[in-house]
Design an enzyme around this catalytic site. Sequence first.
Site, PDB file in Angstrom:
ATOM      1  N   TYR A  90      30.031 -25.373  31.649  1.00  0.00           N
ATOM      2  CA  TYR A  90      29.151 -25.799  32.521  1.00  0.00           C
ATOM      3  C   TYR A  90      27.652 -24.813  32.128  1.00  0.00           C
ATOM      4  O   TYR A  90      27.946 -23.778  31.362  1.00  0.00           O
ATOM      5  CB  TYR A  90      29.127 -25.377  34.012  1.00  0.00           C
ATOM      6  CG  TYR A  90      29.665 -24.007  34.374  1.00  0.00           C
ATOM      7  CD1 TYR A  90      28.589 -23.051  34.719  1.00  0.00           C
ATOM      8  CD2 TYR A  90      30.994 -23.684  34.317  1.00  0.00           C
ATOM      9  CE1 TYR A  90      29.209 -21.890  35.032  1.00  0.00           C
ATOM     10  CE2 TYR A  90      31.420 -22.438  34.578  1.00  0.00           C
ATOM     11  CZ  TYR A  90      30.365 -21.556  35.035  1.00  0.00           C
ATOM     12  OH  TYR A  90      30.611 -20.145  35.398  1.00  0.00           O
ATOM     13  N   CYS A  91      26.414 -25.173  32.375  1.00  0.00           N
ATOM     14  CA  CYS A  91      25.348 -24.207  32.241  1.00  0.00           C
ATOM     15  C   CYS A  91      24.991 -24.164  33.685  1.00  0.00           C
ATOM     16  O   CYS A  91      25.501 -24.500  34.699  1.00  0.00           O
ATOM     17  CB  CYS A  91      24.295 -24.802  31.352  1.00  0.00           C
ATOM     18  SG  CYS A  91      23.691 -26.578  31.995  1.00  0.00           S
ATOM     19  N   PHE A  92      23.490 -23.796  33.584  1.00  0.00           N
ATOM     20  CA  PHE A  92      23.037 -23.567  35.189  1.00  0.00           C
ATOM     21  C   PHE A  92      22.880 -24.918  35.862  1.00  0.00           C
ATOM     22  O   PHE A  92      23.247 -24.844  37.169  1.00  0.00           O
ATOM     23  CB  PHE A  92      21.785 -22.753  35.194  1.00  0.00           C
ATOM     24  CG  PHE A  92      21.153 -22.533  36.411  1.00  0.00           C
ATOM     25  CD1 PHE A  92      21.673 -21.618  37.168  1.00  0.00           C
ATOM     26  CD2 PHE A  92      19.974 -23.229  36.847  1.00  0.00           C
ATOM     27  CE1 PHE A  92      21.190 -21.179  38.480  1.00  0.00           C
ATOM     28  CE2 PHE A  92      19.672 -22.853  38.095  1.00  0.00           C
ATOM     29  CZ  PHE A  92      20.160 -21.877  38.898  1.00  0.00           C
ATOM     30  N   GLY A  95      22.737 -29.258  32.805  1.00  0.00           N
ATOM     31  CA  GLY A  95      21.689 -30.235  31.884  1.00  0.00           C
ATOM     32  C   GLY A  95      21.998 -30.051  30.444  1.00  0.00           C
ATOM     33  O   GLY A  95      22.934 -29.950  29.729  1.00  0.00           O
ATOM     34  N   TYR A 120      26.357 -24.809  37.383  1.00  0.00           N
ATOM     35  CA  TYR A 120      26.562 -23.624  38.216  1.00  0.00           C
ATOM     36  C   TYR A 120      25.909 -23.812  39.590  1.00  0.00           C
ATOM     37  O   TYR A 120      26.427 -23.413  40.772  1.00  0.00           O
ATOM     38  CB  TYR A 120      26.002 -22.331  37.478  1.00  0.00           C
ATOM     39  CG  TYR A 120      25.997 -21.180  38.456  1.00  0.00           C
ATOM     40  CD1 TYR A 120      27.441 -20.488  38.420  1.00  0.00           C
ATOM     41  CD2 TYR A 120      25.078 -20.819  39.218  1.00  0.00           C
ATOM     42  CE1 TYR A 120      27.243 -19.262  39.387  1.00  0.00           C
ATOM     43  CE2 TYR A 120      25.027 -19.457  40.068  1.00  0.00           C
ATOM     44  CZ  TYR A 120      26.108 -18.825  40.015  1.00  0.00           C
ATOM     45  OH  TYR A 120      26.171 -17.972  40.962  1.00  0.00           O
TER      46      TYR A 120
END
Length: 363
Positions: A90-92, A95, A120
């Site tokens: 995952y990223c923030f 996306g 996140y």
Amino acid sequence: MDDLQALFLRDVPLLDVRAPVEFHEGAFPTAQNHPLMDDADRVAIGTRYKQQGQDAAIALGLQRVSGEVKAQRVAAWEQFAREHPDGVLYCFRGGLRSRISQQWLFEQTGLHYPRVKGGYKAMRRFLLNQLETLPATLQPVVLSGRTGSGKTRFLQTLQRTMDLEGLANHRGSAFGGQPTPQPSQISFENALAIQLLRALQTQSALLFEDESRMIGSLHLPETFFTRLREAPLVLMQVADAERVEISYQEYVVDTSAAFTALHHGDVERGFAAFSGYLLGSLDKIQRRLGGARHQAVLKMMQQALAIQARDGTTQAHYDWVRLILLDYYDPMYDYQISKKQERLVFSGSPAEVRDYLSSVGVV
């Protein structure tokens, strides 16, 4: 991947591709940080995005993370993915960064690695919601007792408990700091929410140690703390001599050894760090001790440290441990417990407390 509850209940390994600064601000217990962009990349690309838009920012990102840098980052993701085939990344926000990481990993290695929908931000929002709603279903019992009673040790022998001090990496008093730093407030809240979510799958009754709102520099979430503050209280009574022994063991022997271990067995550096920890902890309560009592404790502590530096023995620390425990902490505890009498449901020795908790279905 969008079943966030299952993700946390199953302790799914998490590949966090955010920048290190984001990871340090808040993370999850099973997460490892292998970023797509380092902190400098993130600043430069973010500035370009604000000035020239997304396309220009993406172009700069592809320029900065290319060649050997790109190869190293993909290699780190591949190692994580092969070691944790059941994991997710995952990223923030779930996306662009996680899509790029997912795409590069597949192109370079052929590995299809799932990503978390919403990233996140969605995971954090889910856990914050748990911290608001789960306390209403909780039936807590709070274990109290004077400083040095061994409450944390007692909790560790039971099943239906939650070690808040362990999550906070702090023992909850002026001398409660650990050689390693506390987690961030966000990481602490995340870990607390996950433990509550897991524990309440099977039973609503849980035993907690009596804590103030603050544990070191961290604070318990308001909804959760309010629930604990209203809970039935069980008082564990331990003889003063045993309390002094427990405090000496934990705050002197164990902590001194932990500082030495942190410095890879270097006794001299470990002792210097331990000395700084003791004297700094004493400074925190200087005003509450008062001038004369502070000087008395300081003198005992300095003498004990001098003896320890000379021959490695720690028995001289008993003097200041006994004084500060009986003369400083006990009066404060007696005052605090006097305000909680209406919540007190049982008082007894550790064995009697264990029997009582068993009789009411907490352990």
